[in-house]
Write a protein that holds these residues in place. Structure first.
Motif, PDB file in Angstrom:
ATOM      1  N   LEU A   6       0.816  -1.212   0.000  1.00 29.42           N
ATOM      2  CA  LEU A   6       0.000   0.000   0.000  1.00 29.42           C
ATOM      3  C   LEU A   6       0.852   1.266   0.000  1.00 29.42           C
ATOM      4  CD1 LEU A   6      -2.832  -1.057   2.469  1.00 29.42           C
ATOM      5  CD2 LEU A   6      -2.882  -1.053  -0.020  1.00 29.42           C
ATOM      6  N   ASN A   7       2.098   1.161   0.382  1.00 25.69           N
ATOM      7  CA  ASN A   7       2.987   2.322   0.368  1.00 25.69           C
ATOM      8  C   ASN A   7       3.263   2.803  -1.056  1.00 25.69           C
ATOM      9  OD1 ASN A   7       3.315   2.449   3.196  1.00 25.69           O
ATOM     10  ND2 ASN A   7       4.816   0.787   3.086  1.00 25.69           N
ATOM     11  N   ILE A  12      -4.151   5.406  -1.335  1.00 25.65           N
ATOM     12  CA  ILE A  12      -4.821   4.203  -0.849  1.00 25.65           C
ATOM     13  C   ILE A  12      -4.035   3.664   0.337  1.00 25.65           C
ATOM     14  CG2 ILE A  12      -5.551   1.855  -1.372  1.00 25.65           C
ATOM     15  CD1 ILE A  12      -5.951   2.691  -4.241  1.00 25.65           C
ATOM     16  N   LYS A  13      -4.647   3.750   1.471  1.00 22.26           N
ATOM     17  CA  LYS A  13      -4.038   3.227   2.694  1.00 22.26           C
ATOM     18  C   LYS A  13      -4.920   2.101   3.225  1.00 22.26           C
ATOM     19  CE  LYS A  13      -0.755   6.118   2.352  1.00 22.26           C
ATOM     20  NZ  LYS A  13       0.308   5.660   1.521  1.00 22.26           N
ATOM     21  N   PHE A  15      -7.394   1.767   5.401  1.00 23.30           N
ATOM     22  CA  PHE A  15      -8.843   1.961   5.470  1.00 23.30           C
ATOM     23  C   PHE A  15      -9.475   1.870   4.076  1.00 23.30           C
ATOM     24  CE2 PHE A  15     -12.616   4.716   5.366  1.00 23.30           C
ATOM     25  CZ  PHE A  15     -13.375   4.101   6.335  1.00 23.30           C
ATOM     26  N   THR A  16      -8.892   2.585   3.124  1.00 25.17           N
ATOM     27  CA  THR A  16      -9.426   2.584   1.754  1.00 25.17           C
ATOM     28  C   THR A  16      -9.290   1.199   1.125  1.00 25.17           C
ATOM     29  OG1 THR A  16      -8.800   4.899   1.540  1.00 25.17           O
ATOM     30  CG2 THR A  16      -9.315   3.736  -0.491  1.00 25.17           C
ATOM     31  N   TRP A  17      -8.161   0.544   1.368  1.00 24.78           N
ATOM     32  CA  TRP A  17      -7.961  -0.794   0.818  1.00 24.78           C
ATOM     33  C   TRP A  17      -9.007  -1.767   1.374  1.00 24.78           C
ATOM     34  CZ3 TRP A  17      -6.965  -3.749  -2.845  1.00 24.78           C
ATOM     35  CH2 TRP A  17      -6.765  -5.104  -2.677  1.00 24.78           C
ATOM     36  N   THR A  18      -9.336  -1.652   2.636  1.00 23.73           N
ATOM     37  CA  THR A  18     -10.346  -2.516   3.238  1.00 23.73           C
ATOM     38  C   THR A  18     -11.701  -2.306   2.572  1.00 23.73           C
ATOM     39  OG1 THR A  18      -9.169  -2.498   5.348  1.00 23.73           O
ATOM     40  CG2 THR A  18     -11.475  -3.140   5.409  1.00 23.73           C
ATOM     41  N   ILE A  19     -12.052  -1.065   2.297  1.00 21.78           N
ATOM     42  CA  ILE A  19     -13.318  -0.775   1.614  1.00 21.78           C
ATOM     43  C   ILE A  19     -13.322  -1.395   0.214  1.00 21.78           C
ATOM     44  CG2 ILE A  19     -14.721   1.077   0.586  1.00 21.78           C
ATOM     45  CD1 ILE A  19     -13.890   2.822   2.996  1.00 21.78           C
ATOM     46  N   ILE A  20     -12.221  -1.206  -0.528  1.00 23.08           N
ATOM     47  CA  ILE A  20     -12.118  -1.758  -1.888  1.00 23.08           C
ATOM     48  C   ILE A  20     -12.215  -3.279  -1.854  1.00 23.08           C
ATOM     49  CG2 ILE A  20     -10.565  -2.078  -3.858  1.00 23.08           C
ATOM     50  CD1 ILE A  20      -9.510   0.785  -3.236  1.00 23.08           C
ATOM     51  N   LYS A  21     -11.487  -3.887  -0.955  1.00 23.26           N
ATOM     52  CA  LYS A  21     -11.480  -5.347  -0.848  1.00 23.26           C
ATOM     53  C   LYS A  21     -12.870  -5.875  -0.518  1.00 23.26           C
ATOM     54  CE  LYS A  21      -9.691  -7.231   2.747  1.00 23.26           C
ATOM     55  NZ  LYS A  21      -8.784  -7.697   3.805  1.00 23.26           N
ATOM     56  N   ASN A  22     -13.568  -5.219   0.412  1.00 22.78           N
ATOM     57  CA  ASN A  22     -14.920  -5.664   0.778  1.00 22.78           C
ATOM     58  C   ASN A  22     -15.898  -5.517  -0.381  1.00 22.78           C
ATOM     59  OD1 ASN A  22     -14.129  -6.430   3.331  1.00 22.78           O
ATOM     60  ND2 ASN A  22     -14.703  -4.488   4.265  1.00 22.78           N
ATOM     61  N   LYS A  23     -15.757  -4.447  -1.173  1.00 19.01           N
ATOM     62  CA  LYS A  23     -16.633  -4.266  -2.347  1.00 19.01           C
ATOM     63  C   LYS A  23     -16.387  -5.370  -3.370  1.00 19.01           C
ATOM     64  CE  LYS A  23     -19.071  -0.569  -1.641  1.00 19.01           C
ATOM     65  NZ  LYS A  23     -20.514  -0.616  -1.619  1.00 19.01           N
ATOM     66  N   ILE A  24     -15.123  -5.730  -3.568  1.00 18.71           N
ATOM     67  CA  ILE A  24     -14.791  -6.812  -4.508  1.00 18.71           C
ATOM     68  C   ILE A  24     -15.412  -8.119  -4.032  1.00 18.71           C
ATOM     69  CG2 ILE A  24     -12.899  -8.228  -5.415  1.00 18.71           C
ATOM     70  CD1 ILE A  24     -11.208  -5.615  -5.416  1.00 18.71           C
ATOM     71  N   LEU A  25     -15.277  -8.408  -2.755  1.00 18.64           N
ATOM     72  CA  LEU A  25     -15.865  -9.639  -2.211  1.00 18.64           C
ATOM     73  C   LEU A  25     -17.381  -9.636  -2.325  1.00 18.64           C
ATOM     74  CD1 LEU A  25     -13.639 -10.129   0.953  1.00 18.64           C
ATOM     75  CD2 LEU A  25     -13.623 -11.492  -1.139  1.00 18.64           C
ATOM     76  N   ASP A  26     -18.014  -8.494  -2.047  1.00 19.61           N
ATOM     77  CA  ASP A  26     -19.470  -8.392  -2.180  1.00 19.61           C
ATOM     78  C   ASP A  26     -19.908  -8.627  -3.624  1.00 19.61           C
ATOM     79  OD1 ASP A  26     -19.863  -7.946   0.493  1.00 19.61           O
ATOM     80  OD2 ASP A  26     -20.277  -5.801   0.296  1.00 19.61           O
TER      81      ASP A  26
END
Length: 88
Positions: A6-7, A12-13, A15-26
């Motif tokens: 993420l660096n 994209i840090k 928090f944002t990565w977690t949101i993106i990952k959860n949307k992909i899984l959904d």
């Protein structure tokens, strides 16, 4: 997660990565529900109505597998149609 540095991603840090990952899984789980119901002639529009009732795709799939008659919550699908789908 361990493969993505993420660096190196601007803006994209964690928090944002977690949101993106959860949307992909959904989205993956939504596709799973679509593939579960589409062969029975249930349109994507009608499946979206189910998501209005249960927005969590994982829970919706579990509910459908445990009680396929919940599709009667969709406008235009009555017990007879739900019963024929459940029997399949």
């Amino acid at each position: 997660d361990s493969e993505i540095d993420l660096n190196k991603l601007k803006g994209i840090k964690d928090f944002t990565w977690t949101i993106i990952k959860n949307k992909i899984l959904d989205n993956y789980l939504m596709a799973d529900v679509l593939s579960l119901l589409s062969p029975y002639g249930i349109s994507q529009k009608r499946i979206k109505q189910l998501f209005n009732e249960e927005p969590n795709p994982y829970l919706l799939k579990e509910k459908l597998l445990n009680d396929p008659y919940i599709i009667t919550e969709i406008d235009g699908i009555g017990f007879k149609t739900a019963d024929s789908i459940a029997l399949k």
